[in-house]
Each structure stands twice: as structure tokens, then as C-alpha cells.
Design a protein around this motif. Structure first.
Motif, PDB file in Angstrom:
ATOM      1  N   ALA A 110      24.727  63.308  58.596  1.00 36.12           N
ATOM      2  CA  ALA A 110      23.441  63.970  58.389  1.00 36.12           C
ATOM      3  C   ALA A 110      23.679  65.274  57.649  1.00 36.12           C
ATOM      4  CB  ALA A 110      22.764  64.240  59.732  1.00 36.12           C
ATOM      5  N   ALA A 158      21.563  65.897  62.714  1.00 38.73           N
ATOM      6  CA  ALA A 158      20.538  64.857  62.822  1.00 38.73           C
ATOM      7  C   ALA A 158      19.355  65.363  63.658  1.00 38.73           C
ATOM      8  CB  ALA A 158      21.128  63.592  63.451  1.00 38.73           C
ATOM      9  N   ALA A 174      24.319  61.113  52.944  1.00 42.78           N
ATOM     10  CA  ALA A 174      23.509  62.117  53.662  1.00 42.78           C
ATOM     11  C   ALA A 174      23.307  63.353  52.792  1.00 42.78           C
ATOM     12  CB  ALA A 174      24.191  62.489  54.980  1.00 42.78           C
ATOM     13  N   MET A 184      19.838  61.905  56.079  1.00 43.89           N
ATOM     14  CA  MET A 184      20.796  61.271  56.983  1.00 43.89           C
ATOM     15  C   MET A 184      20.925  59.787  56.690  1.00 43.89           C
ATOM     16  SD  MET A 184      18.905  61.278  60.743  1.00 43.89           S
ATOM     17  CE  MET A 184      19.703  59.909  61.555  1.00 43.89           C
TER      18      MET A 184
END
Lengths: 132, 388
Positions: B218, B344, B29, B11
Motif C-alpha cells: 500500500a 492500507a 501500489a 494499494m
């Protein structure tokens, strides 16, 4: 906002016309195409139903950070209202001091200007609620 | 159905990243997750990208092939799919990736989420987010997103005696956790007084009861457990992946003191994993507003209905508490780039289960849960992960 999108909802927003499932008798607002209890049996059997416009405040908030079309109107009261016929509705409460609003307060619908698309744009109307 | 593992995570830093574009965030990410997994881009069989409104925020739709292009993977012509479910888009991308791998359709899948929210001014961001509510019957009348959660907060306070201080204690805890997360938007610790003295957004929710506007992305790499063994010794298995729905509008729901979709997703997740709430060691929950975390820990069965506020105030959800909640800092402190959030959350749980969470490491963490919500509760996604 495109005019047809606003125009379609006029009956409900001006006159609080919801609908009723003629199979089970449940009342809905905003109007639904299909009753979630009777489902396919209700399809084509939902009829317009005019709500009285009276109800009780179940919860409320005071909006201090408004969306673009409501800038300058803050702070204003928004409430979750249980209409006497059963459905819940989200609406602004006006002509009421923010210190007076409370859960359990009786309210009734009134016809008001909601917002506009700027000086040369359309003006949108609909329901707001006041103390009964 | 095959067992599925998370073999890589990545992320970006979350925050107001004015100097960085949507594309750069997606690339960073994704690459981080690929490197973490020890795979190569060419090993990926499919991508699922969660995003709420790249159209509203950066005027760019069709971002699934854009992700392929920024990753330099166009020559492999793999399927890439965007998944949208407002703030639950990221969790839904993970769920879709899970289904694809579990079913045997794909082996190695990249799931990701991204949102670039600061390319529009604040009121426009509020307006885009309001499209996660019912535009015609909530937003049209002047309702906002914080306003909907404020209605639930007031209802919860009235019914159970939850206090503004208890709400504030969620933000205080999450900022404390976030102060130890280098990728969090806010590393600043705050006090109950700070929260209560911050400006009202939607009474009873203050500014510091609300998650911020954030840029970030992410990603995670999923693979069948059999293949995962080739890449890592520390396998983090997804033991449950569930998604549930409800009405988009709050006023059409059966109750206002809980999110029925979250209750449903959680119940199915516990059943799928064959465990109970008490077996969970830590959880990342969707604290878009402080009241949302209190309802979440009740909906997930960690605390009795109406007791979530008191439990938080007593420290039961703190880093060293009975069940640590939002060790990453949560949406409140880590930031909430809406489409990225669900992925995330997976990042945080995986790093905790691998024992890589450094200062915020929960001791002996073996089973972790993620809870991701779209809108005011129209969508809910729950994942349970276990290190094996």
C-alpha cells in the motif's frame, strides 16, 4: 542458534538468576542493565539475584500451532507467571493436564530440555514450571 | 510546523499472491498512489517504506533503494528510507513522512509499506513473525504470536467477563465489511458458530480469531496543505500523527488488559488534533487477533475498559453502528501483509473521507482514525485524518 547466544543466557535460564537494583531494591527477571525507576543512578549497581522460582499463574494459553522447534509437542501450556519476588515470566507449564491449569494456580520452576537444533545439533535447556 | 495532507492513495489486492513478486507489489501500489494524486514520479522528494522482514520472508534487505528502482526513479537520487517496527512498520513510515513534510524538509513524500509473506512455508512465517516478540525470553520458550494475544485474551476474559462469542463477533463483523471490499483477502461472510468451530490456534483464540498470512503493498502521497490545493479540491488533512513505545516483551509491561503504548499514542493524538474520542466518525484498528480489536476500542477511548466485547456484540462498531470500526474488513478479512497494514489503514480512511468507499461508505464521515500496533504492543502508531 549460535552457541555464544545460548551460553550467555545460561545463568538466567538454568538457575533463574535475575538481578536487583541496589538503589531502589526492585528485582528484575530477565536481568536488566538499567533499572527503569532509578535509570542512570542504577548503572553499574545492578547485582545478581537468585529467584526462588515460585509464583502464581496470571494468564495462560494452550498452544496448538507451535513454532518450528516445538513441532510435535503441541498442545502445550504456556503461561504468564507472577513470581513471588515480583517479576513476571513467560514459561511452559508441564506435568499438568490442560484442563487443570487455571488463573491463580501456584507453580514452581523446574529444569527441563526446551528444544534442540535437530539430531546433530545442540540441546537447549532452561526453566519450565510445574504445579507447586 | 506545516499542515500535511494525503493527496493520493494506492494499494494492491491483498491475498495469497503466489504469482506476484515483492517488487511487482511495491511498484503497483506506488504507481496507483502517484496516479491518484495527479503528480509525476519526478515530483517526489523522498520515500519512506515500511516493512517488517523482507529479509525473513524473501531474503531481501535494503528494500528502500529497491523501491526507487522498481519505480524507475533512480535518476533523481532522492532519499529513500526503510522503516521497521514489526506490524507497525507501515504506520511508522506514514509518521516519518508526516514529520518530513510538517517540518518543511520535504514537500511531496511517498510513504508505503509492503510484505510478501507466502514465499516461505507456514511454520517459517510463524517463526519470522515471532521475531516481533522477545526472541530470548518469549519465543525461545515456545511462545508464539497468537499465544501472546491469547494470554491477553484470557486475562481480559477473567477480569471483565469478555466471552468467546464476543471475540468471535469481531471476526464476524470484519468479514461482513470485507465482503464488500474487492481488495480484501477474504470476501466470505462468517458466523459466530463458524469462528467457534474453527480449530484452536492458541486457546482461547481459534483460527478465525486470527488475521491471515498475506501478500500485499500500500502507498500514500503526502504534501503540505498549501501544495495539496494545486492537486485536489477534497483535501484530507492529517490532524494528528503520533507514535509510542513500550517493552518488547509482554511480561515486562505494567498491565495485560490493554496496550499502554496505544493508550499513550491515542492520548497524544487527541491532544494534537484538539478533539475527543466522541468526535471520531470511524476508525481502522489493528485487529491482528479479535482480542486486539476489543482492547483497541477501549484503549482509544471509544468504550469503557472491559466493555469493548459487549459493544461489539451489540453492533455498536458495525458499519451502521455508533462508531464503525474496520470498515475495510480490518486485518482479519482484508488481510495483514504486516509492513503494508498501517498504510492500507490510511487508504481506507482517506477513501471513506472522500466519500469513495461505495457499498461500505460511512455516511457523513468527516474525521477518521487509524491505530497500528507492532508486536504485542511494543510500538503503537495513531493517525487522525479530517476532510476539509
Amino acid at each position: 542458534m549460535a552457541v555464544p547466544r545460548y551460553w550467555r543466557e545460561i545463568p538466567a535460564r538454568y538457575n533463574l538468576i535475575g538481578n536487583k537494583c541496589t538503589v531502589c531494591g526492585n528485582i528484575y527477571f530477565p536481568p536488566r542493565a538499567i533499572c527503569p525507576i532509578c535509570r542512570r543512578k542504577s548503572f553499574g549497581k545492578m547485582v545478581d539475584y537468585k529467584l526462588k522460582g515460585t509464583g502464581v499463574v496470571e494468564s495462560y494459553t494452550i498452544i496448538h500451532v507451535p513454532p518450528p522447534h516445538f513441532e510435535g509437542e503441541e498442545p502445550y501450556i504456556m503461561a504468564l507467571i507472577k513470581l513471588d519476588e515480583g517479576p513476571y515470566i513467560t514459561a511452559q507449564i508441564v506435568d499438568c493436564d490442560e484442563k487443570d491449569v487455571h488463573i491463580g494456580m501456584r507453580v514452581k520452576a523446574t529444569f527441563r530440555r526446551i528444544m534442540d537444533d535437530g539430531e546433530k545439533g545442540a540441546i537447549y535447556y532452561g526453566y519450565k514450571f510445574i504445579k507447586e | 510546523m506545516r499542515d500535511v495532507a494525503v493527496i493520493g492513495i494506492g494499494m494492491t489486492k491483498f491475498g495469497e499472491l503466489w504469482e506476484r513478486s515483492f517488487r511487482e507489489l511495491v511498484a503497483e501500489a506506488g504507481i496507483e498512489a502517484i496516479i491518484d494524486a495527479g503528480i509525476e514520479g519526478k515530483d517526489i522528494d523522498a520515500m519512506y517504506i515500511g516493512g517488517m522482514s523482507s529479509g525473513g520472508f524473501v531474503q531481501q534487505e535494503h528494500v528502500a533503494p529497491l523501491a526507487i528502482e522498481v519505480a524507475g526513479l533512480e535518476d533523481f537520487h532522492i532519499p529513500s528510507t526503510r522503516v521497521e517496527g514489526a506490524c507497525a512498520s507501515g504506520g511508522m513510515a506514514v509518521h516519518q513522512g508526516y514529520i518530513a513534510v510538517a517540518s518543511g524538509i520535504h514537500d511531496i513524500v511517498l510513504v508505503g509499506g509492503a510484505e510478501k509473506m507466502t514465499d516461505v512455508v507456514g511454520t517459517e512465517a510463524t517463526n519470522v513473525l515471532a521475531s516481533a516478540a522477545d526472541r530470548e525470553w518469549e519465543a525461545f520458550f515456545g511462545m508464539t504470536f497468537p499465544g501472546l494475544y491469547a494470554l491477553m485474551a484470557r486475562y481480559h476474559m477473567h477480569k471483565y467477563g469478555t466471552t468467546p462469542e464476543q471475540l468471535a463477533s469481531v471476526a464476524v463483523k470484519n468479514h461482513y465489511n470485507g465482503s464488500m471490499n474487492p481488495k480484501a483477502q477474504f470476501n466470505r461472510r462468517i458466523s459466530i458458530e463458524d469462528v467457534l468451530a474453527s480449530p484452536m490456534v492458541a486457546d482461547p483464540l481459534h483460527l478465525l480469531d486470527c488475521s491471515p498470512i498475506t501478500d500485499g503493498a500500500a502507498a500514500a502521497i503526502l504534501a503540505p496543505v498549501e501544495i495539496a490545493k494545486k492537486y485536489t479540491d477534497k483535501i484530507v488533512k492529517i490532524i494528528a500523527s503520533t507514535q509510542a513505545s513500550d517493552t518488547i516483551s509482554l511480561h515486562s509491561r505494567k498491565r495485560f488488559d490493554a496496550l499502554p503504548a496505544a493508550i499513550h499514542a491515542a492520548k497524544n493524538a487527541y491532544k494534537q488534533a484538539g478533539i475527543e474520542p466522541k468526535d471520531i466518525d470511524l476508525a481502522e484498528v489493528h485487529d491482528c487477533f479479535t482480542i486486539a480489536e476489543i482492547m483497541a476500542i477501549e484503549d482509544l477511548g471509544f468504550f469503557e475498559r472491559g466493555k469493548g466485547g459487549k459493544a461489539t456484540e451489540e453492533g455498536l462498531t458495525s458499519l451502521n453502528g455508533e462508531i464503525p470500526i474496520n470498515t475495510s474488513g480490518g486485518l482479519k478479512s482484508k488481510g495483514h501483509p504486516v509492513g503494508a497494514t498501517g498504510v492500507a489503514q490510511i487508504n481506507e480512511i482517506v477513501s471513506q473521507l472522500r466519500g469513495e468507499a461505495k457499498e461500505r461508505q460511512v455516511k457523513d464521515a468527516e474525521i477518521g482514525l487509524t491505530h497500528n500496533v507492532g508486536g504485542s504492543g511494543g510500538t503503537a502508531v495513531v493517525h487522525i485524518l479530517e476532510v476539509v
